[in-house]
Design a protein around this motif. Sequence first.
Motif, PDB file in Angstrom:
ATOM      1  N   MET A 179     -45.677 -48.293 -72.936  1.00  0.00           N
ATOM      2  CA  MET A 179     -46.574 -48.237 -74.091  1.00  0.00           C
ATOM      3  C   MET A 179     -47.694 -49.273 -73.953  1.00  0.00           C
ATOM      4  N   MET A 180     -47.368 -50.452 -73.452  1.00  0.00           N
ATOM      5  CA  MET A 180     -48.402 -51.464 -73.234  1.00  0.00           C
ATOM      6  C   MET A 180     -49.410 -50.987 -72.189  1.00  0.00           C
ATOM      7  N   ALA A 181     -48.942 -50.348 -71.137  1.00  0.00           N
ATOM      8  CA  ALA A 181     -49.838 -49.838 -70.101  1.00  0.00           C
ATOM      9  C   ALA A 181     -50.732 -48.725 -70.654  1.00  0.00           C
ATOM     10  N   LEU A 182     -50.176 -47.817 -71.453  1.00  0.00           N
ATOM     11  CA  LEU A 182     -50.979 -46.760 -72.066  1.00  0.00           C
ATOM     12  C   LEU A 182     -52.010 -47.352 -73.022  1.00  0.00           C
ATOM     13  N   ASP A 183     -51.603 -48.334 -73.808  1.00  0.00           N
ATOM     14  CA  ASP A 183     -52.502 -49.003 -74.747  1.00  0.00           C
ATOM     15  C   ASP A 183     -53.686 -49.638 -74.008  1.00  0.00           C
ATOM     16  N   ALA A 184     -53.399 -50.358 -72.951  1.00  0.00           N
ATOM     17  CA  ALA A 184     -54.463 -50.990 -72.158  1.00  0.00           C
ATOM     18  C   ALA A 184     -55.327 -49.940 -71.470  1.00  0.00           C
ATOM     19  N   GLY A 185     -54.710 -48.863 -71.007  1.00  0.00           N
ATOM     20  CA  GLY A 185     -55.458 -47.789 -70.362  1.00  0.00           C
ATOM     21  C   GLY A 185     -56.434 -47.133 -71.318  1.00  0.00           C
ATOM     22  N   TRP A 186     -55.984 -46.866 -72.556  1.00  0.00           N
ATOM     23  CA  TRP A 186     -56.894 -46.268 -73.544  1.00  0.00           C
ATOM     24  C   TRP A 186     -58.058 -47.211 -73.828  1.00  0.00           C
ATOM     25  N   ASP A 187     -57.781 -48.523 -73.935  1.00  0.00           N
ATOM     26  CA  ASP A 187     -58.877 -49.481 -74.139  1.00  0.00           C
ATOM     27  C   ASP A 187     -59.905 -49.371 -73.020  1.00  0.00           C
ATOM     28  N   GLU A 188     -59.426 -49.354 -71.794  1.00  0.00           N
ATOM     29  CA  GLU A 188     -60.316 -49.281 -70.631  1.00  0.00           C
ATOM     30  C   GLU A 188     -61.143 -47.992 -70.655  1.00  0.00           C
ATOM     31  N   HIS A 189     -60.503 -46.873 -70.919  1.00  0.00           N
ATOM     32  CA  HIS A 189     -61.211 -45.593 -70.920  1.00  0.00           C
ATOM     33  C   HIS A 189     -62.211 -45.500 -72.074  1.00  0.00           C
ATOM     34  N   LEU A 190     -61.831 -45.983 -73.248  1.00  0.00           N
ATOM     35  CA  LEU A 190     -62.764 -45.934 -74.380  1.00  0.00           C
ATOM     36  C   LEU A 190     -63.965 -46.847 -74.142  1.00  0.00           C
ATOM     37  N   ASN A 191     -63.750 -47.977 -73.487  1.00  0.00           N
ATOM     38  CA  ASN A 191     -64.891 -48.821 -73.106  1.00  0.00           C
ATOM     39  C   ASN A 191     -65.799 -48.089 -72.137  1.00  0.00           C
ATOM     40  N   GLY A 192     -65.225 -47.309 -71.224  1.00  0.00           N
ATOM     41  CA  GLY A 192     -66.011 -46.503 -70.308  1.00  0.00           C
ATOM     42  C   GLY A 192     -66.801 -45.446 -71.042  1.00  0.00           C
ATOM     43  N   LEU A 193     -66.193 -44.833 -72.055  1.00  0.00           N
ATOM     44  CA  LEU A 193     -66.910 -43.841 -72.860  1.00  0.00           C
ATOM     45  C   LEU A 193     -68.075 -44.505 -73.582  1.00  0.00           C
ATOM     46  N   ARG A 194     -67.809 -45.654 -74.203  1.00  0.00           N
ATOM     47  CA  ARG A 194     -68.856 -46.369 -74.920  1.00  0.00           C
ATOM     48  C   ARG A 194     -70.024 -46.694 -73.964  1.00  0.00           C
ATOM     49  N   GLY A 195     -69.709 -47.138 -72.759  1.00  0.00           N
ATOM     50  CA  GLY A 195     -70.744 -47.466 -71.781  1.00  0.00           C
ATOM     51  C   GLY A 195     -71.577 -46.270 -71.372  1.00  0.00           C
TER      52      GLY A 195
END
Length: 142
Positions: free
Chosen positions: A121-137
Amino acid sequence: MMTEAQITKTVFLAASRETVWSFLTDRDKLALWFHPADQDLRDGEDYTLLGKTDDGVDTKLCWGTVLRMDKPSKLVCSFTVQPLEGAMTTVTWTLDEVGGGTRLTLQHTGLAEVDAPFGLMMALDAGWDEHLNGLRGNLKPA
């Protein structure tokens, strides 16, 4: 009492709901911030998100079925990744108009039902953060 194991993320994006929608469903735009898809996401159809092995071969990273598409306000997909060993979870994207842009909310549910360990769950949580930052960029105004 334990709280349900789910991941919820909200980001504000300087883009219309229609533009954000296209980044959630168009295979070429998905590749810019998440993973390349085998096809555009379509209601009721299976999808596969791809990665590359170290030797450059396509490999299946995430997969599932598009369960509901209410363009441009809600997208619901079953979702799994290799560490879940085929057990399905649900990812719901909600797009709301706010100010001059879009509030995008992600809910990743069903993790308790598949007995996902806390480390996953921690890995998925961090992964979503990374991907959403990529979307924002990728959605920064010109």
